[in-house]
Design a protein around this motif. Structure first.
Motif, short mmCIF file in Angstrom:
data_model
loop_
_atom_site.label_atom_id
_atom_site.label_comp_id
_atom_site.label_asym_id
_atom_site.label_seq_id
_atom_site.Cartn_x
_atom_site.Cartn_y
_atom_site.Cartn_z
N MET A 18 6.01 2.78 -6.83
CA MET A 18 4.70 2.90 -6.18
C MET A 18 3.93 4.07 -6.75
O MET A 18 2.71 3.99 -6.98
CB MET A 18 4.89 3.06 -4.67
CG MET A 18 3.59 3.02 -3.88
SD MET A 18 2.89 1.36 -3.89
CE MET A 18 1.18 1.73 -3.49
N SER A 19 4.60 5.18 -7.00
CA SER A 19 3.92 6.36 -7.55
C SER A 19 3.41 6.10 -8.96
O SER A 19 2.34 6.58 -9.34
CB SER A 19 4.89 7.54 -7.55
OG SER A 19 4.28 8.69 -8.05
N GLU A 35 2.44 3.18 -10.16
CA GLU A 35 1.30 2.28 -10.08
C GLU A 35 0.07 2.97 -9.49
O GLU A 35 -1.04 2.49 -9.66
CB GLU A 35 1.67 1.06 -9.24
CG GLU A 35 2.73 0.19 -9.89
CD GLU A 35 3.00 -1.08 -9.12
OE1 GLU A 35 2.39 -1.26 -8.05
OE2 GLU A 35 3.83 -1.88 -9.59
N ASN A 36 0.28 4.09 -8.79
CA ASN A 36 -0.84 4.89 -8.28
C ASN A 36 -0.79 6.27 -8.94
O ASN A 36 -0.59 7.30 -8.30
CB ASN A 36 -0.75 5.04 -6.76
CG ASN A 36 -0.96 3.71 -6.04
OD1 ASN A 36 -2.07 3.34 -5.71
ND2 ASN A 36 0.13 2.99 -5.83
N ALA A 37 -0.93 6.26 -10.26
CA ALA A 37 -0.72 7.47 -11.06
C ALA A 37 -1.74 8.55 -10.74
O ALA A 37 -1.50 9.73 -11.00
CB ALA A 37 -0.79 7.12 -12.55
N GLU A 38 -2.89 8.18 -10.18
CA GLU A 38 -3.90 9.19 -9.91
C GLU A 38 -3.49 10.12 -8.77
O GLU A 38 -4.05 11.20 -8.61
CB GLU A 38 -5.24 8.53 -9.57
CG GLU A 38 -5.25 7.69 -8.29
CD GLU A 38 -4.72 6.28 -8.51
OE1 GLU A 38 -4.72 5.50 -7.54
OE2 GLU A 38 -4.33 5.99 -9.65
N GLU A 39 -2.49 9.74 -7.97
CA GLU A 39 -2.04 10.56 -6.86
C GLU A 39 -0.81 11.37 -7.29
O GLU A 39 0.29 10.86 -7.37
CB GLU A 39 -1.69 9.69 -5.64
CG GLU A 39 -2.88 8.94 -5.07
CD GLU A 39 -2.51 8.22 -3.78
OE1 GLU A 39 -1.42 8.49 -3.25
OE2 GLU A 39 -3.32 7.40 -3.32
N ASP A 40 -1.02 12.68 -7.59
CA ASP A 40 0.09 13.54 -8.01
C ASP A 40 0.96 13.94 -6.83
O ASP A 40 2.10 14.37 -7.01
CB ASP A 40 -0.46 14.80 -8.69
CG ASP A 40 -1.11 14.47 -10.03
OD1 ASP A 40 -0.71 13.44 -10.61
OD2 ASP A 40 -1.99 15.23 -10.47
N GLY A 47 2.38 12.14 -4.57
CA GLY A 47 3.57 11.30 -4.45
C GLY A 47 4.66 11.71 -5.41
O GLY A 47 5.83 11.80 -5.05
N THR A 64 0.82 -1.20 0.00
CA THR A 64 0.00 0.00 0.00
C THR A 64 0.86 1.26 0.00
O THR A 64 2.05 1.22 0.37
CB THR A 64 -0.90 0.02 1.25
OG1 THR A 64 -0.06 0.05 2.42
CG2 THR A 64 -1.78 -1.22 1.29
N PRO A 65 0.28 2.41 -0.40
CA PRO A 65 1.03 3.68 -0.31
C PRO A 65 1.51 3.99 1.10
O PRO A 65 2.55 4.63 1.28
CB PRO A 65 0.02 4.72 -0.81
CG PRO A 65 -0.90 3.96 -1.70
CD PRO A 65 -1.01 2.59 -1.09
N LYS A 66 0.76 3.54 2.10
CA LYS A 66 1.17 3.77 3.49
C LYS A 66 2.47 3.03 3.78
O LYS A 66 3.35 3.54 4.48
CB LYS A 66 0.06 3.31 4.43
CG LYS A 66 0.31 3.66 5.89
CD LYS A 66 -0.88 3.28 6.75
CE LYS A 66 -0.61 3.66 8.22
NZ LYS A 66 -1.75 3.27 9.09
#
Length: 823
Positions: free
Chosen positions: A305-306, A308-313, A315, A277-279
């Motif tokens: 990780m960033s 794979e979770n591209a929707e979170e800018d 990070g 997880t990002p956490k």
């Protein structure tokens, strides 16, 4: 024994005798027959049998019943060796059985109870040793085979596993894993009792074995809760403050290659688990206090990780901010480690986020600013462009960075360019010219302005001229020449006519001829670096053509044996110091020490040691090297105790002619003895360019002595007074640099006066005859004083020594021993 087994195969009698002795040794369980003193020999015998079984799998499979009985009986510390031997033989026997064409239902029971003579035919065929250690591609036994006895043996091995050392436990578990894979009726759940202990292990070998077990059995042994717990444990260990950096790197590598129960893809590249997880990633975010390897590994993980979770800018912004923190460290204090770390971090960032134009544009701007302030980073910039292009074939960023660097360089005023900065800029422009999509008209105009407006041509520096031609060569090879034909021709013609080095003139004229006489296709083939079938003929026809890229050459012929050599001119023929101080009228002040020390406030005062050398030929030189031209000597001192020496250029040297005499100005930072390493590049009569290393030349401690740097009109009386004042000052000083010492030697073989006259005549400031004594003042640049008070006592001479640099005492001692031991 293992080394000589191949030689024993042809002699079965010797093999049987050897195996009988080994088995007899291991049969003495619990030291009942020969006692405890025989135990080390039993351990060696077990290891030898394991090596036999490793080299020839299945060799001991007919002794399984005996080995199992011995393993059960052994209760001494050798129980571990017996267990590992038995488990390996068991695994190899099961593997051999699985490869048989027909297997009866009782085949395993029969194998476990077998105790027969060894069949040596197993050793007749070569074994693929790598195949016996992998778990993929194994053929399982039929499910109808009876496995009750095997299951009992395996269970017993696992129950006793905790008695072994961690490394041995890992080896045993790997053997049992293969057994379970080969026998379908043995469920992976047989390992369940071991998992709780393995989850809490701190041993690397056991943790690695558990991950191997997870990759082998996946969800048939590990639940989702187990997988999540194992991930959290790896994350915790990856940033544990008490663990060493190599261990943290191992745990992070385990995260990047985590064997998931149900992976999304099956490639072997770095991937983060689904449950990561990002956490968890936030716990591993790098800091500036991490060491280089840990920092880069953490950055790689959080970047992945960033992505794979591209929707979170958020990070990505945090990663870029961290990269800018590294940038500031390099900009303020760019040590080698920090610089390398920063460029590797940029490489990782570009590899993951090269599609994000906003951050890539901003990164380009920062990289250009960094190079503008620190042009010595040119090799790192070139390496970054090359590496990112190899990583991302279609990425635009490497080209955009190269274009931005080109724009910054060509806009720099040519009159303000120092020779040092120009060399780095030319290396960058050489690399930029390899990009066919970047127009080179501004580069050619920049070079034309440089050679016209600056003194590049007048100075005739070969390296600078070579670097300019390197850019031209790269343009000729990679670019469309139509838009820049006229400017490039003017540049080459100007270098040919104005540059004060014959070699550079010839190269420029050759390039000009290629440009004006050949088509672009033919020209590109000629200047290409050693490609095609005609590379050998090309090297011969262009024998004098240098490859102008620094560190590479397709036409400089290396010569193994030295062609030239340096010979120091004897000291008496080359005075060390030119006139120091002025010749003004005498000033009879009492404090001569203050006046003497005040001279060193003048920048560069008495800071140079000028030494003369003869450049001549070595003893044995081939006739083809008897006449050499355009000799370029490069000097390397290979330490930081001296200022670098400038290169030297010699027009020509003939074998039967006079040697070339030249002077080298040495500027010490610390006056230590040194070794002078010299390389030479020269042209032979046939036009070929060669390079050769000269024999290293030692510059002894005595060559660093200079006479006292005071005005010439100071009489000996004042020099002696200065000696006394400085001696008192250094002897009473509290400085940690000052030192007093004493050296004694016999004078029976040679009188003291003869020794002083031979070695210290010009350094004597005072002498007495009764008793015989001398005051000797040695000066070593940049500001080191050595004072000798020499006195004759019967047949022994006493030398009291005072110096303001204690680090010189070993050299002083060695020098005095050397001159006083000479007959």
């Amino acid at each position: 024994i293992v080394i000589t087994t191949d030689h024993l195969i042809s002699n079965e009698k010797v093999l049987k005798n050897l195996m009988r002795q080994l088995l007899d040794a291991v049969c003495d369980t619990n030291d009942r027959k020969y006692g405890g003193g025989f135990r080390p020999l039993r351990a060696v015998a077990c290891d030898c049998l394991r090596e036999f079984e490793t080299c020839y799998p299945g060799l001991l499979s007919r002794k399984l019943d005996l080995l199992h009985t011995l393993q059960q009986k052994e209760v001494t510390p050798l129980h571990q060796a017996y267990t590992l031997l038995y488990s390996q033989v068991l695994k190899n026997a099961i593997r051999a059985l699985s490869q048989s064409r027909s297997v009866s239902d009782g085949a395993i029971r029969e194998m476990l109870t077998r105790n027969e003579e060894i069949k040596w035919k197993v050793m007749a065929k070569a074994q693929d040793l790598s195949a016996v250690t992998i778990t993929s591609g194994l053929s399982s036994l039929p499910s109808t085979v009876e496995t009750k006895e095997l299951k009992s043996s395996v269970t017993l091995l696992l129950e006793e596993c905790f008695l072994l050392t961690p490394v041995s436990q890992a080896a045993l578990l790997r053997e049992v894993i293969q057994v379970v894979l080969l026998v379908r009726s043995l469920a992976p759940a047989i390992f369940r009792s071991q998992l709780l202990r393995l989850f809490g292990t701190m041993d690397i070998s056991l943790l690695h074995t558990m991950l191997h077990m997870k990759a082998t059995f996946t969800d048939s042994l590990f639940t989702v809760e187990d997988e999540n717990f194992l991930l959290k444990r790896l994350v915790c260990m990856a940033h544990h403050p008490l663990l060493s950096n190599p261990l943290k790197l191992f745990y992070m590598d385990c995260l990047l290659h985590f064997p998931e129960n149900r992976p999304i893809n099956s490639n072997l590249e770095e991937n983060l688990p689904i449950l990561f997880t990002p956490k968890m990633a936030a716990c591993l975010f790098p800091t500036l206090f991490n060491d280089s390897s840990t920092m880069l590994s953490c950055l790689n993980l959080v970047s992945l990780m960033s992505v794979e979770n591209a929707e979170e800018d958020r990070g990505l912004a945090e990663i870029f901010d961290y990269l800018m923190s590294l940038y500031k460290l390099v900009d303020v204090n760019g040590s080698r480690e920090r610089t390398v770390t920063f460029f590797r971090a940029v490489y990782i960032f570009v590899g993951y986020f090269h599609t994000n134009e906003m951050f890539m544009v901003e990164l380009t701007q920062y990289m250009v600013k960094l190079y503008q302030r620190h042009c010595t980073l040119a090799p790192h910039m070139i390496n970054l462009i090359n590496s990112t292009q190899n990583l991302l074939e279609d990425a635009k960023w490497p080209v955009s960075l190269a274009e931005a660097l080109q724009k910054m360089i060509v806009e720099f005023p040519s009159k303000q360019l120092s020779p040092h900065k120009l060399m780095w800029h030319l290396r960058v422009l050489t690399r930029v010219a390899k990009e066919a999509t970047i127009l080179q008209k501004v580069t050619v105009q920049f070079l034309l302005n440089v050679v016209r407006a600056s003194d590049v041509c007048r100075s005739g520096d070969w390296r600078t001229g070579n670097a300019v031609l390197a850019v031209c060569r790269s343009i000729l090879h990679h670019q469309n020449l139509e838009p820049i034909f006229s400017d490039l021709a003017d540049l080459l013609q100007h270098i040919h006519l104005q540059f004060q080095d014959v070699d550079i003139q010839d190269h420029a004229h050759f390039y000009y001829a290629l440009l004006t006489c050949l088509s672009h296709e033919k020209l590109a083939r000629i200047v290409a670096e050693g490609t095609g079938n005609c590379s050998r003929a090309k090297t011969r026809s262009l024998s004098s053509l240098m490859s102008e890229s620094t560190g590479h050459s397709i036409s400089v012929l290396p010569i193994k044996h030295p062609v030239l050599k340096l010979i120091p001119v004897p000291e008496e023929h080359c005075p060390n110091l030119s006139a120091a101080g002025d010749s003004s009228e005498m000033d009879y002040e009492e404090d001569y020490l203050e006046k003497y020390l005040g001279q060193f406030c003048i920048v560069g005062f008495a800071s140079t040691i000028v030494m003369k050398f003869h450049l001549t030929f070595a003893e044995r030189v081939d006739p083809e090297h008897h006449r050499v031209y355009a000799i370029h000597l490069h000097f390397d001192l290979r330490n930081s105790h001296y200022e670098p020496l400038s290169d030297l250029y010699v027009p020509c040297l003939f074998f039967n002619g006079e040697p070339h005499v030249f002077s080298l100005p040495f500027k010490p930072r610390l006056p230590f003895p040194i070794t002078l390493y010299t390389s030479a590049i020269f042209t032979r009569e046939d036009g070929s360019t060669c390079c050769s290393q000269l024999e290293p030349l030692d510059v002894g401690f005595s060559r660093l002595f200079l006479t006292l740097p005071v005005p010439k009109n100071w009489p000996s009386k004042i020099k002696a007074s200065l000696f006394d004042q400085l001696w008192t000052s250094l002897a009473q000083a509290d400085s940690s640099q000052s030192a007093l010492s004493r050296f004694c030697f016999q004078t029976a073989q040679r009188p003291l006066s003869e020794l002083v006259t031979l070695h210290f005549q010009k350094y004597v400031v005072s002498q007495k005859s009764d008793p015989e004594s001398y005051k000797i003042f040695l000066f070593l640049p940049p500001q080191t004083n050595i004072l000798f008070s020499v006195e004759q006592l019967d047949s022994v001479a006493k030398v009291d020594i005072v110096t303001d640099n204690w680090k010189l005492l070993p050299f002083i001692n060695s020098y005095l021993i050397d001159i006083t031991s000479q007959k």
